[in-house]
Write an enzyme that holds these catalytic residues in place. Structure first.
Site: not given
Lengths: 74, 391
Positions: B341-343
């Site tokens: 999740h791009c995190a």
């Protein structure tokens, strides 16, 4: 229609002009957003035209809400 | 075509209110002009379209002067304007271990240019103790950059508490409201927020390609605009205007998108943010409860709907997240998002790095039936995979 006898409020930007329009509309003060007349140099393409007798009321209404650059008489 | 159950609202909300598409069609049909580039009727009307969106967002965020809102193409652009413009070599910046790469990457880049960076640790449930931020403040600390809620676990961050600390210690606070603008009440003054980056296409129910930045009065002095160009103002000068919002709005804006964003924001105000929050909280609570009863399912985050946005991250024993997400899509028509999740920092914090999780994110238009359907689907998948499982 001639603009003669009217005043115009000049602003830095269209956003400020339209913010002033919104503020005056809410107060029910008669005015019109028009293209800046040719004889006046302004920073943005539109200004607010109003009858000179409304000058004081308009200035006090806009105070603190939105800054204008100048008021000219046509 | 099989029924679609869309549970990826944390990536972008869908469906949108009918009024959003109608507003965009109406702009296209009846206005269409370039805002503020001329004095003609349609140009002024287009500029009013932009102002309507500015006014609605200012109202939503408790901003008294709507000209403090700058439009960008997304929250990422807004965050980049602040991070790249504000931080100078020798400055110290603080962030949290739950950030999205839209905050983390620009900060890591700044750190290669003489900015020192501290990362406040969050708990395994993604929660932040405001004291952890306070402990990291030094005389060189320029700003704190933090999300309002994690895009991985939905965990709501103590922004107001950090804001109070920041104000007291003379440090600026920049908040990434990507997951919360439109979903949770936000007041920049009450929460002591100096910069608020928001996206239009998530909980604000606008179209993709819209977003923006609130900047507290006077701070524009410290932030150069990364983009320079035409603004329709000060046209006789070849230097960029220094006033808001023109300073940061060079070039023709996404006016049709802002017409849609205005409609999305209006929908939220007409519905009431409290009503939206209550509905999303009920859906989230039921999703957590339903998933919790399935053997082999692990739910991350606080597992308490009142402490998170409508985001639930989970894993199913024996199935990797991308496989699970694909099964949900292909066998059940359920749209979810697997992975990191791009995190990556957030996944390290909740100890799901590098495999990640599957994220289910309901929205205002999700129904109770959608939630039950998703719970049943995951129960079936888990049962098949593990040969056990209830429900």
């Amino acid at each position: 229609m001639s603009d003669e006898g009217y005043c115009v409020l000049l602003f830095d930007s269209v956003s400020s002009t339209l913010l002033a329009e919104r503020t005056l509309k809410k107060k029910g003060i008669s005015h019109k957003v028009i293209p800046v007349p040719r004889q006046i140099s302004s920073d943005c393409g539109v200004c607010i035209r109003f009858r000179p007798e409304l000058r004081e009321e308009i200035v006090s209404t806009l105070k603190g809400a939105v800054e204008f650059r100048d008021i000219c008489t046509l | 075509m099989k029924k679609i159950t869309y549970l990826d609202n944390a990536a972008t909300s869908w469906p949108k209110p009918e009024s959003m598409a109608a507003a965009m069609a109406e702009f296209n049909r009846s206005v269409g002009a370039n805002p503020g580039r001329s004095g003609h009727t349609l140009s002024i009307e287009a500029a009013r379209t932009v102002m309507d969106a500015r006014e609605a967002l200012a109202d939503l965020f408790g901003v008294s002067d709507m000209l403090r809102i700058v439009f960008t193409k997304n929250a990422t652009e807004a965050l980049n304007i602040v991070i790249s413009g504000l931080l100078k070599p020798g400055d110290h910046a603080i962030t949290t271990s739950m950030e999205h790469n839209s905050v983390m990457r620009p900060l890591r880049f700044a750190a290669t240019n003489g900015v020192s960076l501290s990362i406040a640790p969050c708990t395994e449930t993604g929660e932040l103790d405001p004291q952890a931020i306070a402990d990291l403040i030094t005389p060189d600390t320029r700003a704190i950059f933090m999300t309002h809620a994690s895009n991985v676990t939905g965990t709501i961050m103590p922004v107001a508490e950090v804001g109070a600390i920041a104000r007291e210690r003379g440090v600026l606070l920049c908040v990434d409201a990507s997951q919360t603008a439109g979903a949770l009440p936000i007041s920049v003054s009450d929460m002591h927020i100096d910069f608020l980056a928001f996206t239009g296409h998530k909980a604000l129910l606008g179209p993709q390609g819209t977003g923006g930045l609130y900047m507290r009065k006077g701070l524009e002095e410290f932030i150069p605009s990364p983009m320079l160009g035409g603004t329709g103002s000060r046209s006789e000068f070849e230097v960029q205007p220094d006033f808001m919002p023109d300073k940061y709005e060079a070039g023709t804006p996404n006016t049709i998108g802002l017409a849609g964003l205005h409609a999305g924001a209006r929908f939220i105000m007409d519905t009431g943010i409290g009503t939206i929050r209550q509905k999303e909280m009920a859906l989230t609570a039921r999703l957590i409860e339903g998933l919790d009863s399935i053997s082999g399912v692990r739910i991350f985050g606080t597992r308490d709907a009142s402490k998170q946005t409508a985001v639930v991250s989970l894993t199913v024993a024996g199935i990797n997240p991308s496989q699970l997400s694909m099964m949900l899509d292909e066998q059940y028509g359920i749209m979810s998002r697997p992975g990191l999740h791009c995190a990556p920092a957030a996944h390290r914090t909740i100890r799901t790095f590098p495999e990640g999780t599957v994220r289910l994110s309901p929205g205002f238009f999700t129904t109770a039936e959608d939630i039950e359907y998703a719970v049943r689907a995951i129960a079936r998948i888990a049962k098949k995979e593990n040969g056990v499982g209830s429900s």
